[in-house]
Motif scaffolding. Structure first.
Motif, PDB file in Angstrom:
ATOM      1  N   LEU A 130     -46.061 -35.813  -3.252  1.00  0.00           N
ATOM      2  CA  LEU A 130     -45.917 -34.713  -4.212  1.00  0.00           C
ATOM      3  C   LEU A 130     -45.019 -33.598  -3.687  1.00  0.00           C
ATOM      4  CD1 LEU A 130     -49.568 -34.395  -5.580  1.00  0.00           C
ATOM      5  CD2 LEU A 130     -47.546 -35.214  -6.810  1.00  0.00           C
ATOM      6  N   LEU A 131     -45.064 -33.372  -2.382  1.00  0.00           N
ATOM      7  CA  LEU A 131     -44.281 -32.292  -1.786  1.00  0.00           C
ATOM      8  C   LEU A 131     -43.014 -32.802  -1.113  1.00  0.00           C
ATOM      9  CD1 LEU A 131     -47.160 -30.129  -0.306  1.00  0.00           C
ATOM     10  CD2 LEU A 131     -45.790 -29.682  -2.337  1.00  0.00           C
ATOM     11  N   ASP A 178     -34.253 -15.841   5.302  1.00  0.00           N
ATOM     12  CA  ASP A 178     -33.129 -14.981   5.687  1.00  0.00           C
ATOM     13  C   ASP A 178     -32.042 -14.995   4.620  1.00  0.00           C
ATOM     14  OD1 ASP A 178     -34.444 -14.339   8.031  1.00  0.00           O
ATOM     15  OD2 ASP A 178     -33.325 -15.785   9.246  1.00  0.00           O
ATOM     16  N   LEU A 179     -31.754 -16.174   4.074  1.00  0.00           N
ATOM     17  CA  LEU A 179     -30.756 -16.282   3.006  1.00  0.00           C
ATOM     18  C   LEU A 179     -31.192 -15.494   1.776  1.00  0.00           C
ATOM     19  CD1 LEU A 179     -28.181 -17.503   1.794  1.00  0.00           C
ATOM     20  CD2 LEU A 179     -29.570 -19.490   1.136  1.00  0.00           C
ATOM     21  N   GLY A 214     -38.692 -32.327  -6.063  1.00  0.00           N
ATOM     22  CA  GLY A 214     -38.285 -30.947  -6.304  1.00  0.00           C
ATOM     23  C   GLY A 214     -38.839 -29.935  -5.319  1.00  0.00           C
ATOM     24  N   ALA A 215     -39.554 -30.374  -4.320  1.00  0.00           N
ATOM     25  CA  ALA A 215     -40.106 -29.439  -3.338  1.00  0.00           C
ATOM     26  C   ALA A 215     -38.992 -28.896  -2.448  1.00  0.00           C
ATOM     27  CB  ALA A 215     -41.158 -30.134  -2.490  1.00  0.00           C
ATOM     28  N   VAL A 216     -39.110 -27.658  -2.083  1.00  0.00           N
ATOM     29  CA  VAL A 216     -38.135 -27.003  -1.212  1.00  0.00           C
ATOM     30  C   VAL A 216     -38.867 -26.492   0.013  1.00  0.00           C
ATOM     31  CG1 VAL A 216     -36.503 -25.090  -1.007  1.00  0.00           C
ATOM     32  CG2 VAL A 216     -36.726 -26.311  -3.172  1.00  0.00           C
ATOM     33  N   LYS A 217     -38.334 -26.822   1.173  1.00  0.00           N
ATOM     34  CA  LYS A 217     -38.955 -26.378   2.416  1.00  0.00           C
ATOM     35  C   LYS A 217     -38.682 -24.884   2.604  1.00  0.00           C
ATOM     36  CE  LYS A 217     -39.090 -27.190   7.352  1.00  0.00           C
ATOM     37  NZ  LYS A 217     -38.551 -27.972   8.481  1.00  0.00           N
ATOM     38  N   ILE A 218     -39.720 -24.105   2.763  1.00  0.00           N
ATOM     39  CA  ILE A 218     -39.590 -22.672   3.006  1.00  0.00           C
ATOM     40  C   ILE A 218     -39.616 -22.465   4.513  1.00  0.00           C
ATOM     41  CG2 ILE A 218     -40.563 -20.390   2.577  1.00  0.00           C
ATOM     42  CD1 ILE A 218     -39.665 -21.857   0.035  1.00  0.00           C
TER      43      ILE A 218
END
Length: 72
Positions: A9-10, A25-26, A15-19
């Motif tokens: 799922l992640l 910073d971006l 569609g999961a985005v690694k934070i």
């Protein structure tokens, strides 16, 4: 992400985005560099920093900013 189902799922293909710190910073850099155009209206057109805030100045600024021929 403790189970196989959670990892699926992640996953990026779902569609999961690694934070991570680079993404944070971006985001911070983008937030502080972006402008919404309000400062142009308030400073250059309205004259907040070099003129009084009168009803007439507001009318003139709105008319010029939105390219209106008739206003009020």
């Amino acid at each position: 992400m403790q189970t196989a189902k959670g990892r699926v799922l992640l996953s990026p293909k779902n569609g999961a985005v690694k934070i991570d710190q680079a993404l944070l910073d971006l985001g911070r850099k983008s937030f502080y560099e972006e402008t919404f155009g309000n400062e142009v209206f308030l400073s250059d057109i309205l004259g907040v920093f070099n003129g009084p805030l009168t009803i007439e100045n507001f009318q003139k600024a709105i008319k010029e900013h939105f390219h209106l021929e008739y206003f009020f």
